[in-house]
Design a protein around this motif. Structure first.
Motif, mmCIF file in Angstrom:
data_model
loop_
_atom_site.group_PDB
_atom_site.id
_atom_site.type_symbol
_atom_site.label_atom_id
_atom_site.label_comp_id
_atom_site.label_asym_id
_atom_site.label_seq_id
_atom_site.Cartn_x
_atom_site.Cartn_y
_atom_site.Cartn_z
ATOM 1 N N TRP A 115 0.849 -1.196 0.000
ATOM 2 C CA TRP A 115 0.000 0.000 0.000
ATOM 3 C C TRP A 115 0.879 1.239 0.000
ATOM 4 N N GLN A 116 0.394 2.309 -0.613
ATOM 5 C CA GLN A 116 1.152 3.557 -0.673
ATOM 6 C C GLN A 116 1.365 4.153 0.713
ATOM 7 N N SER A 117 0.444 3.901 1.640
ATOM 8 C CA SER A 117 0.592 4.411 3.003
ATOM 9 C C SER A 117 -0.266 3.587 3.960
ATOM 10 N N ARG A 118 0.038 3.693 5.238
ATOM 11 C CA ARG A 118 -0.751 3.005 6.263
ATOM 12 C C ARG A 118 -2.171 3.559 6.301
ATOM 13 N N LYS A 119 -2.319 4.859 6.108
ATOM 14 C CA LYS A 119 -3.643 5.476 6.115
ATOM 15 C C LYS A 119 -4.531 4.891 5.013
ATOM 16 N N LEU A 120 -3.983 4.720 3.816
ATOM 17 C CA LEU A 120 -4.776 4.167 2.718
ATOM 18 C C LEU A 120 -5.112 2.700 2.970
ATOM 19 N N TRP A 121 -4.189 1.960 3.610
ATOM 20 C CA TRP A 121 -4.499 0.575 3.978
ATOM 21 C C TRP A 121 -5.601 0.548 5.035
ATOM 22 N N GLN A 122 -5.542 1.456 5.992
ATOM 23 C CA GLN A 122 -6.584 1.512 7.019
ATOM 24 C C GLN A 122 -7.944 1.830 6.397
ATOM 25 N N ASN A 123 -7.970 2.676 5.379
ATOM 26 C CA ASN A 123 -9.223 2.927 4.659
ATOM 27 C C ASN A 123 -9.747 1.630 4.052
ATOM 28 N N HIS A 124 -8.856 0.852 3.460
ATOM 29 C CA HIS A 124 -9.221 -0.455 2.886
ATOM 30 C C HIS A 124 -9.854 -1.357 3.947
#
Length: 96
Positions: free
Chosen positions: A58-67
């Motif tokens: 993932w590009q960032s932890r925040k974007l993974w958390q959105n997932h």
């Protein structure tokens, strides 16, 4: 932004391998289309077909958390409830 690698291990109950596999496969295309997903690859152990591993970047932890908050994951959890023997998830940083 720092890339995040996720290693998720799912062990299905022996009598639920095909059910869990089919539900995991449903996650692939919709997740790959999500913002921030670099790759989302599902593997099945050659010696233990009940063992599945997702290798994700993932590009960032925040974007993974959105997932992790998406509806398709909630649907997967409902569909596989009682069919997964164990689940582990590791957040990893690439060092080389």
């Amino acid at each position: 932004m720092t890339k995040l690698t996720i290693i998720a291990n799912i062990i299905a109950h022996e009598d639920s391998i095909e059910l869990v596999k089919s539900e995991l496969v449903k996650l692939i295309d919709v997740t790959r289309a999500e913002e921030g997903c670099i790759n989302y690859d599902l593997h099945q152990d050659n010696d233990n077909p009940a063992h599945f591993t997702f290798y994700e970047n993932w590009q960032s932890r925040k974007l993974w958390q959105n997932h992790m908050q998406n509806q398709h994951l909630a649907e997967y959890m409902t569909a596989t409830q009682g069919h997964v023997a164990s689940f582990t998830l590791n957040e990893m940083a690439q060092i080389a």
